[in-house]
Write an enzyme that holds these catalytic residues in place. Sequence first.
Site, mmCIF file in Angstrom:
data_model
loop_
_atom_site.group_PDB
_atom_site.id
_atom_site.type_symbol
_atom_site.label_atom_id
_atom_site.label_comp_id
_atom_site.label_asym_id
_atom_site.label_seq_id
_atom_site.Cartn_x
_atom_site.Cartn_y
_atom_site.Cartn_z
ATOM 1 N N GLU A 163 0.907 -1.217 -0.076
ATOM 2 C CA GLU A 163 -0.081 -0.066 0.015
ATOM 3 C C GLU A 163 0.759 1.355 0.077
ATOM 4 O OE1 GLU A 163 -2.880 -0.525 3.275
ATOM 5 O OE2 GLU A 163 -3.324 -2.423 2.425
ATOM 6 N N GLU A 268 -6.074 -10.753 -1.120
ATOM 7 C CA GLU A 268 -7.003 -10.633 0.080
ATOM 8 C C GLU A 268 -8.404 -10.520 -0.391
ATOM 9 O OE1 GLU A 268 -5.454 -7.319 2.551
ATOM 10 O OE2 GLU A 268 -3.410 -7.531 1.763
#
Length: 377
Positions: A163, A268
């Site tokens: 991220e 995810e």
Amino acid sequence: MNTNRKKGMFLCFMGILIMLHACGEKNTSKDTQEVLTLQKAFSNDFLIGVAINRQLIEERDSLGVQLLIKEFNAISPENEMKWMNIHPQPDSFYFDISDKYVALGENNDMFTLGHTLVWHSQLADYMAQTTDSTLMADYLKDHINTIVNRYKGKIDAWDVVNEALNEDGTLRESVFLKVLGEDYIETAFQLAASADPDVKLLYNDYNLCNPEKREGVVRLVKRLQEKGIKIDGVGMQGHWGLTQPSLAEIEKSIKAYSDLGVKVSITELDITVLPNPWDLEGAEVSQNFENSEKMNPYPDELPDSVKIQLAQRYKDIFKIFLKHKDNMDRVTFWGINDGNTWLNNWPIRGRSNYPLLFDREYLPKKAYDSVLALKAN
Ligand code: 9MR
């Protein structure tokens, strides 16, 4: 006993044997159908993974462990390898749980992920407070060297950087960027590659189907490649909704990353079925919201209509994964069942969400059947 009687008994015996055999055959083929699992169904396509929490790692959730071993062939540590947990003080590492996690993967011959080496969230306080670039560079080096070395040959792939991008594709103003400058990403990949030359190295992020962010990742990967720095894959997290992102954008992203010569993993995956207060997408973890009944419409059970919608959505996205299976390594679900998904507490605490393939009783849902049906016969 006369001969006819003996003959009769013999025929009768043979008849029973034939019947038993036929029943046996029937049972065998039924059994074969019953043991079709996610990992078996997709064994020629990609790995099927799941994120596991501490209870599972410590094998305190026995139903969870049974399901894990039956259905999945890859694992990710949901929280236990994040900086604040594994390296809480500059001079101390905490490996008790991560060692157990890695042993679980080894003992069950599972593809074992490391998640994650460099992330602005769930960071140790001393890192978040460091302003000196030499000191931070030392911390980073020690962190990556120590952890990657410890699990060399045991961890199969690392989410090296997690991220690091904003929604517009620019670099996030994290403590790493502020103190070390933009080269920190390259440094992290280089350190990981030299600590374990055989381990796969991934960049992992959410909302990677948004065109601007997609382009940001393409630039990031190209930059590493142009400098000769090893990067093996892009992890698209896949915190998605029933209608967003569109199938077209999912496919465009898989193609855009594959075109760079790296493998794509869905790292995810979960599909929220609940209303989103700010109509948010993805997983910006700093957001939270007050509870409200309107925002928690299915406290006890998901209505059939939404079950069907979820099953269809999973089917549609798995069709795309199958279409691109040659460029895909893995599809990992973020949680073993609906009872322990992070989405019960984000972006609003205490809701009942239903984003996975197994329900709160560890039983397969309609969505599970629809995914498996893609591989039936
Ligand atoms: O599932 C994780 C949850 O238990 C933690 O509270 C949360 C804290 O940030 O992190 C969750 O996992 C995140 C993952 O590590 C990175 N991508 C977003 C995931 C969901 O927030």
